[in-house]
Design an enzyme around this catalytic site. Structure first.
Site, PDB file in Angstrom:
ATOM      1  N   CYS A  50      53.295 -11.348  -6.001  1.00  0.00           N
ATOM      2  CA  CYS A  50      52.340 -10.874  -5.006  1.00  0.00           C
ATOM      3  C   CYS A  50      51.711  -9.554  -5.466  1.00  0.00           C
ATOM      4  CB  CYS A  50      53.024 -10.669  -3.655  1.00  0.00           C
ATOM      5  SG  CYS A  50      53.423 -12.202  -2.797  1.00  0.00           S
TER       6      CYS A  50
ATOM      7  N   HIS B 280      49.863  -7.580   0.112  1.00  0.00           N
ATOM      8  CA  HIS B 280      50.612  -7.045   1.241  1.00  0.00           C
ATOM      9  C   HIS B 280      51.006  -5.595   1.004  1.00  0.00           C
ATOM     10  CE1 HIS B 280      54.518  -7.359  -0.853  1.00  0.00           C
ATOM     11  NE2 HIS B 280      54.136  -8.560  -1.267  1.00  0.00           N
TER      12      HIS B 280
END
Length: 109
Positions: free
Chosen positions: A85, A69
């Protein structure tokens, strides 16, 4: 056909197209206490402007709660600081999301 390799040591995300190098991007990865999971996954969902700290795009992995992301903290790119992440600069994740299809294989090493 695209594939993605994320090297957590080098903190790079490399895209291959039909087996050949296509593009590379700098990324941030998980910190020691919350490392980015290693293994082979696929992209299972995509979101535009997902909100919060996730920047401009979200590419969800087949490992629940993990994804690639953007970020609202661009100074974190190149570091091991996330909760697992893979973070990218917003302009880079917008570019990546524009051509990477669902079910793309992601190898995290």
């Amino acid at each position: 056909m695209y594939s993605i390799t994320i090297n957590t040591t080098a903190r790079t995300l490399t895209v291959h197209k039909n087996g050949a190098w296509y593009r590379s991007y700098p990324v941030a990865v998980g910190k020691a206490s919350t490392p980015t999971p290693k293994g082979t996954f696929t992209i299972v969902n995509k979101a535009i402007n997902p909100g919060g700290p996730f920047g401009a795009r979200w590419l969800g992995l087949s490992k629940p709660h993990y994804g690639i992301h953007g970020t609202n903290n661009p100074s974190s790119i190149g570091k091991a600081v996330s909760n697992g992440c893979v973070r990218m600069y917003n302009n880079n994740v917008i570019e990546l999301a524009s051509f990477i299809p669902l079910r793309t294989v992601v190898n995290i090493i």
